[in-house]
Design a protein around this motif. Structure first.
Motif, PDB file in Angstrom:
ATOM      1  N   THR A 176     102.987 104.891  71.951  1.00 40.98           N
ATOM      2  CA  THR A 176     102.280 104.500  73.188  1.00 40.98           C
ATOM      3  C   THR A 176     100.780 104.604  73.029  1.00 40.98           C
ATOM      4  O   THR A 176     100.049 104.462  74.012  1.00 40.98           O
ATOM      5  CB  THR A 176     102.743 105.393  74.352  1.00 40.98           C
ATOM      6  OG1 THR A 176     102.502 106.779  74.009  1.00 40.98           O
ATOM      7  CG2 THR A 176     104.223 105.202  74.628  1.00 40.98           C
TER       8      THR A 176
ATOM      9  N   ASP B 141     104.581 100.302  72.720  1.00 36.85           N
ATOM     10  CA  ASP B 141     105.820 100.253  73.485  1.00 36.85           C
ATOM     11  C   ASP B 141     105.654  99.254  74.625  1.00 36.85           C
ATOM     12  O   ASP B 141     104.758  99.404  75.472  1.00 36.85           O
ATOM     13  CB  ASP B 141     106.169 101.639  74.015  1.00 36.85           C
ATOM     14  CG  ASP B 141     107.558 101.672  74.626  1.00 36.85           C
ATOM     15  OD1 ASP B 141     108.227 100.624  74.612  1.00 36.85           O
ATOM     16  OD2 ASP B 141     107.971 102.748  75.121  1.00 36.85           O
ATOM     17  N   TYR B 142     106.500  98.196  74.598  1.00 34.17           N
ATOM     18  CA  TYR B 142     106.341  97.146  75.598  1.00 34.17           C
ATOM     19  C   TYR B 142     106.796  97.593  76.983  1.00 34.17           C
ATOM     20  O   TYR B 142     106.556  96.900  77.973  1.00 34.17           O
ATOM     21  CB  TYR B 142     107.119  95.893  75.173  1.00 34.17           C
ATOM     22  CG  TYR B 142     108.612  96.096  75.041  1.00 34.17           C
ATOM     23  CD1 TYR B 142     109.457  95.903  76.123  1.00 34.17           C
ATOM     24  CD2 TYR B 142     109.145  96.467  73.819  1.00 34.17           C
ATOM     25  CE1 TYR B 142     110.817  96.099  75.986  1.00 34.17           C
ATOM     26  CE2 TYR B 142     110.503  96.652  73.675  1.00 34.17           C
ATOM     27  CZ  TYR B 142     111.353  96.465  74.759  1.00 34.17           C
ATOM     28  OH  TYR B 142     112.687  96.637  74.631  1.00 34.17           O
ATOM     29  N   THR B 143     107.459  98.714  77.082  1.00 32.11           N
ATOM     30  CA  THR B 143     107.860  99.215  78.415  1.00 32.11           C
ATOM     31  C   THR B 143     106.759 100.026  79.084  1.00 32.11           C
ATOM     32  O   THR B 143     106.905 100.403  80.257  1.00 32.11           O
ATOM     33  CB  THR B 143     109.121 100.074  78.274  1.00 32.11           C
ATOM     34  OG1 THR B 143     108.857 101.192  77.413  1.00 32.11           O
ATOM     35  CG2 THR B 143     110.274  99.251  77.707  1.00 32.11           C
ATOM     36  N   LYS B 144     105.700 100.318  78.352  1.00 34.20           N
ATOM     37  CA  LYS B 144     104.591 101.105  78.885  1.00 34.20           C
ATOM     38  C   LYS B 144     103.362 100.216  79.035  1.00 34.20           C
ATOM     39  O   LYS B 144     103.184  99.247  78.294  1.00 34.20           O
ATOM     40  CB  LYS B 144     104.262 102.287  77.960  1.00 34.20           C
ATOM     41  CG  LYS B 144     105.445 103.220  77.690  1.00 34.20           C
ATOM     42  CD  LYS B 144     105.878 103.945  78.949  1.00 34.20           C
ATOM     43  CE  LYS B 144     107.015 104.921  78.635  1.00 34.20           C
ATOM     44  NZ  LYS B 144     107.477 105.653  79.858  1.00 34.20           N
ATOM     45  N   THR B 145     102.524 100.551  79.971  1.00 32.16           N
ATOM     46  CA  THR B 145     101.285  99.809  80.207  1.00 32.16           C
ATOM     47  C   THR B 145     100.247 100.220  79.182  1.00 32.16           C
ATOM     48  O   THR B 145     100.075 101.415  78.911  1.00 32.16           O
ATOM     49  CB  THR B 145     100.760 100.075  81.620  1.00 32.16           C
ATOM     50  OG1 THR B 145     101.790  99.773  82.566  1.00 32.16           O
ATOM     51  CG2 THR B 145      99.540  99.221  81.919  1.00 32.16           C
ATOM     52  N   THR B 146      99.579  99.215  78.606  1.00 33.22           N
ATOM     53  CA  THR B 146      98.554  99.490  77.599  1.00 33.22           C
ATOM     54  C   THR B 146      97.255  99.874  78.280  1.00 33.22           C
ATOM     55  O   THR B 146      96.750  99.163  79.168  1.00 33.22           O
ATOM     56  CB  THR B 146      98.337  98.258  76.717  1.00 33.22           C
ATOM     57  OG1 THR B 146      99.589  97.852  76.171  1.00 33.22           O
ATOM     58  CG2 THR B 146      97.375  98.557  75.584  1.00 33.22           C
TER      59      THR B 146
END
Length: 252
Positions: free
Chosen positions: A29, A36-41
């Protein structure tokens, strides 16, 4: 730890068939790559290396006068294709437009006058490079020879093949040997052997033991068996041309 009766023994790791906790890995992350595409960058920042200490310090960062477009990223320009309006390009050459002096209206006959058709021979036009229509010589008609003509009737056709080894009239079913398979016995074995001759190479020239002289070695003129000595000749001195000749008086 497992219990065996009242005694506790440690577990053996080789009996465990499942992967350990270290085999599982989750995407990071932190950062932008493989995030991780499920988390906001979150906004990402990079740290520059420490500048060398001293008086000659060169600042490699842009100043406030530089403006970086927000569409420019480290992977290239973000967005779709864009177009711009450019200035009109200059013509490649002078236009070949005829002037007023090129026209001759006086040569044109009256419109109401009947005229026979006239034709002119012009230059051959250039072939088009991209022309999907084939030329007349590209078409070929099917051959009328043979049996496989699709739209023509054909008479019976026959072919001549080679002679078969099996099933032919020349096949030897009895597998008996012919006269040429027997070997004849040499007559010299059971008959009187005739005289035999052979041709050998040529023998070398015989060499004589005695040195016999040839005809050119004999000199008959030098033989002194029937004379005192062989004839000999000598050459005298040359006389001068200015010597007075000898004059002898001859008595009469």
């Amino acid at each position: 730890m497992t219990e065996v009766g009242w005694r506790k023994t440690p577990a053996i790791a080789a009996h465990e068939t499942g992967p350990g906790p270290g085999q599982y890995s989750l995407p990071p992350t932190i950062g932008f790559v493989n995030h991780d595409y499920t988390k906001t960058t979150r906004p990402a920042y990079s740290f520059h290396r420490r500048l060398s200490d001293g008086l000659n310090i060169k600042d490699s960062s842009p100043g406030p006068c530089y403006y970086v477009e927000p569409q420019l990223t480290r992977f290239g320009r973000r967005g779709g294709p864009s177009y711009s309006m450019l200035a009109r390009s200059k013509p490649t050459g002078q236009p070949q437009t005829p002037g007023p002096g090129w026209y001759s209206p006086e040569k044109v006959p009256p419109i109401t006058q009947h005229r026979p058709p006239s034709f002119t021979m012009g230059f051959r036009t250039k072939y088009r490079l991209v022309d999907p229509i084939p030329a007349p010589n590209s078409y070929t008609l099917p051959s009328l020879l043979g049996l496989r003509v699709p739209n023509k009737p054909s008479s019976p056709g026959f072919t001549i093949t080679g002679r078969n080894k099996h099933g032919g009239f020349s096949e030897d079913l009895s597998q008996s040997p012919g006269p040429g398979h027997y070997h004849s016995t040499d007559p010299n074995i059971y008959l009187h052997r005739p005289p035999a001759f052979s041709i050998q190479g040529r023998h070398s020239t015989p060499k004589t033991v005695f040195q016999t002289p040839g005809p050119g070695t004999h000199r008959p003129e030098e033989v002194t068996a029937h004379r005192t000595s062989a004839p000999a000749y000598s050459l005298g001195i040359r006389h001068s041309e200015f010597v007075t000749p000898l004059t002898v008086d001859v008595s009469q």
